[in-house]
Design an enzyme around this catalytic site. Structure first.
Site, PDB file in Angstrom:
ATOM      1  N   HIS A   1       5.606  -7.271   0.741  1.00  0.00           N
ATOM      2  CA  HIS A   1       5.642  -6.145  -0.205  1.00  0.00           C
ATOM      3  C   HIS A   1       7.043  -5.909  -0.766  1.00  0.00           C
ATOM      4  CE1 HIS A   1       6.716  -3.680   3.461  1.00  0.00           C
ATOM      5  NE2 HIS A   1       7.470  -3.052   2.582  1.00  0.00           N
TER       6      HIS A   1
ATOM      7  N   ASP B   1       1.575  -9.613   5.375  1.00  0.00           N
ATOM      8  CA  ASP B   1       2.780  -8.993   4.799  1.00  0.00           C
ATOM      9  C   ASP B   1       4.044  -9.768   5.173  1.00  0.00           C
ATOM     10  OD1 ASP B   1       4.127  -7.256   3.209  1.00  0.00           O
ATOM     11  OD2 ASP B   1       4.016  -5.538   4.551  1.00  0.00           O
TER      12      ASP B   1
ATOM     13  N   SER C   1      12.286  -2.406   5.563  1.00  0.00           N
ATOM     14  CA  SER C   1      11.202  -3.390   5.606  1.00  0.00           C
ATOM     15  C   SER C   1      11.781  -4.800   5.603  1.00  0.00           C
ATOM     16  CB  SER C   1      10.277  -3.220   4.400  1.00  0.00           C
ATOM     17  OG  SER C   1       9.575  -2.013   4.467  1.00  0.00           O
TER      18      SER C   1
END
Length: 253
Positions: free
Chosen positions: A67, A97, A182
């Site tokens: 993402h 992901d 992230s």
């Protein structure tokens, strides 16, 4: 007095271990800069999205979250030494992901890289660090513990855009994970990556992709450009939820 001295010595030892683990990993942590172009207003509007990543091979391959690089028109990675290097997506997998990037180095060089630990050795209460770039603040270290080593949390926070985490059990931690973290490595005190920070609630519940699964998926993406996974198309439901008298086994739907 003796108890106080022992407590002080234990605290000093932990602080030294945290510092050593951080020094091992920080040279391999990168800030991922992704330029996304949006045409919804009728004109091209460019937005800079930042995240974190880790160099996992000395020849310049980086792991981050899918993402972080989704819909990107241009990618760069900023290294610890300040160099800003163009990167390209080698492979990505939406369901897990995970994405792998290749740094486009002008000259061949061996870069600092991370080492991986196994989820089976992660225990609740283990001290862990998250080393990333929250809110564009580079080379940030946060400290916490493993809240749960194998958390099954399929549907994340009511998200309707994607269903992450169905392929593995998360490593749950209370170490701070903020937007921009992230793709950051979650590291034990031996300096091994036991997870990749991926989701957070904004409080003390953070979720990381397990390190051993992460390494396997990264190698699939690096070599083949895709995950190569199969979907059998069924889901499992507990017998208790199905209101059946026999509680042994599961319902496959």
């Amino acid at each position: 007095l003796c108890s106080a001295l022992l407590f002080l010595a234990a605290g000093t030892a932990i602080a030294d271990s945290v510092s050593r683990a951080a020094r091992k990993i920080l040279p391999a942590v990168v800030q991922v800069e992704s330029v996304v172009v949006d045409y919804s207003s009728g004109t091209a509007e460019k937005t800079l999205r930042t995240g974190s990543g880790m160099i996992y091979r000395a020849d310049g391959f980086v792991i981050t979250n899918e993402h972080v690089v989704r819909d990107s028109s241009r990618l760069h990675c900023r290294l610890q030494d300040g160099r800003r290097i163009k990167a390209e997506v080698v492979g990505r997998h939406v369901e897990s992901d995970v994405a792998v990037l290749r740094l486009q180095m002008e000259q061949k060089a061996r870069l600092p890289s991370v080492r991986f630990g196994r989820q089976s050795r992660v225990k609740a209460g283990d001290t862990v660090l998250v080393l990333g770039n929250p809110k564009r603040l580079q080379q940030t270290v946060t400290l916490g513990i493993v809240s749960h080593p194998r958390r099954y949390y399929r549907r994340l926070f009511g998200s309707t855009s994607a269903d992450f985490g169905g392929l593995y059990h998360w490593v749950q931690t209370d170490a701070v994970i903020e937007p921009g973290s992230s793709g950051a490595p979650v590291v034990n005190l031996r300096g091994q990556v036991v997870g990749m920070a991926t989701r957070h609630t904004g409080e003390d519940l953070g979720l990381a992709i397990p390190g051993d699964y992460l390494h396997e998926m990264a190698e699939r993406l690096r070599v083949f450009g895709k995950a190569g996974l199969s979907d059998f198309g069924f889901e499992i439901q507990s017998l208790e939820e199905a209101s059946l008298a026999d509680k042994s086994g599961a319902v496959i739907s």
